[in-house]
Motif scaffolding. Structure first.
Motif, PDB file in Angstrom:
ATOM      1  N   LYS A 167       0.839  -1.192   0.000  1.00 11.99           N
ATOM      2  CA  LYS A 167       0.000   0.000   0.000  1.00 11.99           C
ATOM      3  C   LYS A 167       0.875   1.245   0.000  1.00 11.99           C
ATOM      4  CE  LYS A 167      -2.064   1.408   3.786  1.00 11.99           C
ATOM      5  NZ  LYS A 167      -1.587   2.821   3.859  1.00 11.99           N
ATOM      6  N   PRO A 168       0.638   2.185  -0.915  1.00 11.62           N
ATOM      7  CA  PRO A 168       1.389   3.449  -0.893  1.00 11.62           C
ATOM      8  C   PRO A 168       0.850   4.377   0.186  1.00 11.62           C
ATOM      9  CG  PRO A 168      -0.206   3.491  -2.647  1.00 11.62           C
ATOM     10  CD  PRO A 168      -0.313   2.133  -2.018  1.00 11.62           C
ATOM     11  N   ASP A 169       1.464   5.538   0.329  1.00 10.85           N
ATOM     12  CA  ASP A 169       0.982   6.490   1.333  1.00 10.85           C
ATOM     13  C   ASP A 169       0.005   7.502   0.750  1.00 10.85           C
ATOM     14  OD1 ASP A 169       2.587   8.175  -0.141  1.00 10.85           O
ATOM     15  OD2 ASP A 169       4.039   8.573   1.450  1.00 10.85           O
ATOM     16  N   THR A 170      -0.328   7.326  -0.530  1.00 10.19           N
ATOM     17  CA  THR A 170      -1.198   8.269  -1.235  1.00 10.19           C
ATOM     18  C   THR A 170      -2.410   7.544  -1.808  1.00 10.19           C
ATOM     19  OG1 THR A 170       0.680   9.666  -1.841  1.00 10.19           O
ATOM     20  CG2 THR A 170      -1.318   9.915  -3.152  1.00 10.19           C
ATOM     21  N   VAL A 171      -3.555   8.205  -1.805  1.00 12.99           N
ATOM     22  CA  VAL A 171      -4.756   7.665  -2.437  1.00 12.99           C
ATOM     23  C   VAL A 171      -5.402   8.750  -3.293  1.00 12.99           C
ATOM     24  CG1 VAL A 171      -6.325   8.285  -0.528  1.00 12.99           C
ATOM     25  CG2 VAL A 171      -6.914   6.401  -2.067  1.00 12.99           C
ATOM     26  N   CYS A 172      -5.887   8.346  -4.441  1.00  9.84           N
ATOM     27  CA  CYS A 172      -6.729   9.203  -5.273  1.00  9.84           C
ATOM     28  C   CYS A 172      -8.140   8.633  -5.200  1.00  9.84           C
ATOM     29  CB  CYS A 172      -6.229   9.215  -6.711  1.00  9.84           C
ATOM     30  SG  CYS A 172      -7.151  10.343  -7.786  1.00  9.84           S
ATOM     31  N   MET A 187     -16.367   6.990   4.256  1.00 13.21           N
ATOM     32  CA  MET A 187     -15.273   6.565   3.387  1.00 13.21           C
ATOM     33  C   MET A 187     -14.157   7.599   3.372  1.00 13.21           C
ATOM     34  SD  MET A 187     -15.213   5.833  -0.746  1.00 13.21           S
ATOM     35  CE  MET A 187     -15.147   7.589  -1.174  1.00 13.21           C
ATOM     36  N   VAL A 188     -14.514   8.869   3.214  1.00 13.45           N
ATOM     37  CA  VAL A 188     -13.500   9.926   3.172  1.00 13.45           C
ATOM     38  C   VAL A 188     -12.744   9.983   4.497  1.00 13.45           C
ATOM     39  CG1 VAL A 188     -13.114  12.395   2.932  1.00 13.45           C
ATOM     40  CG2 VAL A 188     -14.780  11.263   1.461  1.00 13.45           C
ATOM     41  N   ALA A 189     -13.445   9.827   5.613  1.00 15.88           N
ATOM     42  CA  ALA A 189     -12.785   9.857   6.921  1.00 15.88           C
ATOM     43  C   ALA A 189     -11.799   8.709   7.063  1.00 15.88           C
ATOM     44  CB  ALA A 189     -13.832   9.804   8.031  1.00 15.88           C
ATOM     45  N   ILE A 190     -12.172   7.522   6.587  1.00 22.02           N
ATOM     46  CA  ILE A 190     -11.272   6.367   6.650  1.00 22.02           C
ATOM     47  C   ILE A 190     -10.051   6.595   5.770  1.00 22.02           C
ATOM     48  CG2 ILE A 190     -11.046   3.930   6.002  1.00 22.02           C
ATOM     49  CD1 ILE A 190     -13.959   3.560   6.935  1.00 22.02           C
ATOM     50  N   LEU A 191     -10.252   7.173   4.608  1.00 18.82           N
ATOM     51  CA  LEU A 191      -9.116   7.458   3.727  1.00 18.82           C
ATOM     52  C   LEU A 191      -8.159   8.446   4.384  1.00 18.82           C
ATOM     53  CD1 LEU A 191     -10.863   7.716   0.223  1.00 18.82           C
ATOM     54  CD2 LEU A 191      -9.677   5.754   1.216  1.00 18.82           C
ATOM     55  N   GLN A 196      -1.408   9.188   4.021  1.00 13.88           N
ATOM     56  CA  GLN A 196      -0.786  10.465   4.362  1.00 13.88           C
ATOM     57  C   GLN A 196      -1.203  11.578   3.409  1.00 13.88           C
ATOM     58  OE1 GLN A 196       3.492  10.118   4.810  1.00 13.88           O
ATOM     59  NE2 GLN A 196       3.318   8.055   5.675  1.00 13.88           N
ATOM     60  N   LYS A 197      -1.455  11.225   2.143  1.00 15.74           N
ATOM     61  CA  LYS A 197      -1.802  12.213   1.129  1.00 15.74           C
ATOM     62  C   LYS A 197      -3.091  11.788   0.419  1.00 15.74           C
ATOM     63  CE  LYS A 197       3.087  13.164   0.198  1.00 15.74           C
ATOM     64  NZ  LYS A 197       4.160  13.122  -0.848  1.00 15.74           N
ATOM     65  N   LEU A 198      -3.998  12.735   0.242  1.00 16.19           N
ATOM     66  CA  LEU A 198      -5.253  12.477  -0.448  1.00 16.19           C
ATOM     67  C   LEU A 198      -5.368  13.366  -1.671  1.00 16.19           C
ATOM     68  CD1 LEU A 198      -5.895  11.329   2.473  1.00 16.19           C
ATOM     69  CD2 LEU A 198      -8.288  11.858   1.948  1.00 16.19           C
ATOM     70  N   THR A 199      -5.766  12.765  -2.776  1.00 17.67           N
ATOM     71  CA  THR A 199      -6.037  13.503  -4.010  1.00 17.67           C
ATOM     72  C   THR A 199      -7.442  13.131  -4.468  1.00 17.67           C
ATOM     73  OG1 THR A 199      -3.707  13.467  -4.641  1.00 17.67           O
ATOM     74  CG2 THR A 199      -5.294  13.906  -6.387  1.00 17.67           C
ATOM     75  N   PHE A 200      -8.175  14.122  -4.949  1.00 20.06           N
ATOM     76  CA  PHE A 200      -9.549  13.890  -5.407  1.00 20.06           C
ATOM     77  C   PHE A 200      -9.653  14.197  -6.889  1.00 20.06           C
ATOM     78  CE2 PHE A 200     -13.911  15.485  -6.175  1.00 20.06           C
ATOM     79  CZ  PHE A 200     -14.618  14.337  -5.835  1.00 20.06           C
ATOM     80  N   ILE A 220      -6.408  18.059   1.047  1.00 18.74           N
ATOM     81  CA  ILE A 220      -6.822  17.262  -0.113  1.00 18.74           C
ATOM     82  C   ILE A 220      -6.440  18.019  -1.386  1.00 18.74           C
ATOM     83  CG2 ILE A 220      -8.743  16.222  -1.372  1.00 18.74           C
ATOM     84  CD1 ILE A 220     -10.243  15.982   1.260  1.00 18.74           C
ATOM     85  N   THR A 221      -5.663  17.387  -2.241  1.00 13.49           N
ATOM     86  CA  THR A 221      -5.332  17.966  -3.538  1.00 13.49           C
ATOM     87  C   THR A 221      -6.444  17.642  -4.520  1.00 13.49           C
ATOM     88  OG1 THR A 221      -2.961  17.725  -3.147  1.00 13.49           O
ATOM     89  CG2 THR A 221      -3.667  17.983  -5.431  1.00 13.49           C
ATOM     90  N   VAL A 222      -6.962  18.648  -5.209  1.00 12.94           N
ATOM     91  CA  VAL A 222      -8.045  18.439  -6.175  1.00 12.94           C
ATOM     92  C   VAL A 222      -7.488  18.560  -7.585  1.00 12.94           C
ATOM     93  CG1 VAL A 222     -10.267  19.267  -7.017  1.00 12.94           C
ATOM     94  CG2 VAL A 222      -9.764  19.312  -4.560  1.00 12.94           C
TER      95      VAL A 222
END
Length: 315
Positions: A167-172, A187-191, A196-200, A220-222
């Motif tokens: 598993k990486p530290d980033t999710v899109c 779901m967003v709270a669990i992510l 460590q990093k979230l992208t939408f 969150i990066t959009v």
């Protein structure tokens, strides 16, 4: 010279998932008909006066992908595949489905819809559907369906997708505004707790408005709402891809990422069950999402290569 018409469901669409599907369909058309004259019209807007002239002269009109098979009367409302009364005579017996699915769960196909599809769907060719519900609609209309799954997955008939083991530290992640649910916030709270990093990525622009309703965007990066921006991100970033947008997830798989599609209707549920694409029912988010994110591994996809070849070899 053969004349092939394409009913393109990505034209006039506000959903970039349609663009993902059509982009995968077009190379097969080019291979099948390398010297053909190809014309195009919009699935969402319908044929129009110029489109009717083109279809009338065409040998085949392929309807390209997406969930454009309805069990209800599609002539009475706005729909992905718009058919007006004046379109029916020129479409008669010419439309061939190219990886098309059902738009909803249903108990029966209405008689008026069976009559419409029996009129416009080709009786000469079998039709490629992407799920069993689509096959039921075609069969109810007296036409032959072949379940080929979605063309976005056909590439995996030849090779298995390669994804990282860890598993990486980033999710899109993605969301679906028009099918909102309180579990999306969970779901967003669990992510946020897991990565460590979230992208939408807003597959539809209104999805970003929905994200703002669910959470603070800080941290969150959009991404821009474009397929080019999404591809560039997926190409350059080590990331998991998670969310309610089925084809956003499939695009992530194409770029070699671990994916988990959250099923919110018949589409991901059926394609996941029939192909092995990693999916999780939205209702199971509280109990299973954390574990699934930790344990996601290389998917073992079951792509029906014989059915795909059977469909393509007709032409």
């Amino acid at each position: 010279m053969r004349h092939i018409h394409l009913i393109d469901t990505s034209i006039a669409s506000d959903n970039l998932g349609d663009e993902i599907i059509v982009e995968e369909c077009r190379p097969y058309i080019k291979t099948l008909f390398p010297e053909a004259y190809i014309t195009t019209s919009s699935g969402h807007d319908g044929l129009g006066p110029w489109g009717r002239q083109l279809v009338e002269k065409a040998e085949i009109a392929f309807l390209l992908g997406t969930n454009a098979l309805a069990p209800h009367d599609q002539t009475k409302r706005r729909f992905i595949w718009t058919i007006r009364e004046e379109d029916r005579p020129v479409l008669k017996n010419k439309v061939v489905l190219f990886g098309v699915g059902a738009n909803r769960d249903f108990d029966k196909v209405l008689r008026v819809q069976r009559k419409l599809l029996a009129q416009v769907l080709s009786s000469r060719y079998a039709h490629a559907v992407r799920d069993s519900s689509g096959g039921r609609i075609v069969a109810a209309s007296g036409r032959k369906a072949i379940n080929t799954t979605c063309p976005t997955l056909w590439r995996y008939a030849d090779y298995s997708p390669s994804v990282p083991a860890e598993k990486p530290d980033t999710v899109c992640f993605t969301l679906t505004k028009h099918k909102s649910d309180p579990l999306d916030a969970e779901m967003v709270a669990i992510l946020k707790d897991t990565y460590q990093k979230l992208t939408f990525w807003p597959q539809q622009p209104r999805d970003l408005d929905y994200l703002r309703e669910l959470t603070d965007l800080s941290g969150i990066t959009v991404l821009p709402a474009s397929l080019g921006a999404y591809d560039a991100y997926l190409e350059s970033t080590s990331t998991d891809v998670v969310g309610t947008r089925l084809h956003g997830c499939i695009r992530g798989l194409k770029h070699g990422h671990r994916v988990l599609a959250i099923s919110i209707d018949n589409r991901a549920r059926e394609i996941g069950a029939e192909t092995g694409l990693p999916t999780l029912a939205r209702d199971d988010i509280p109990a299973q999402l954390v574990e699934r994110l930790a344990s996601q591994s290389r998917p073992s996809l079951r792509i029906p290569s014989a059915s795909i070849n059977q469909f393509l070899s007709q032409f």
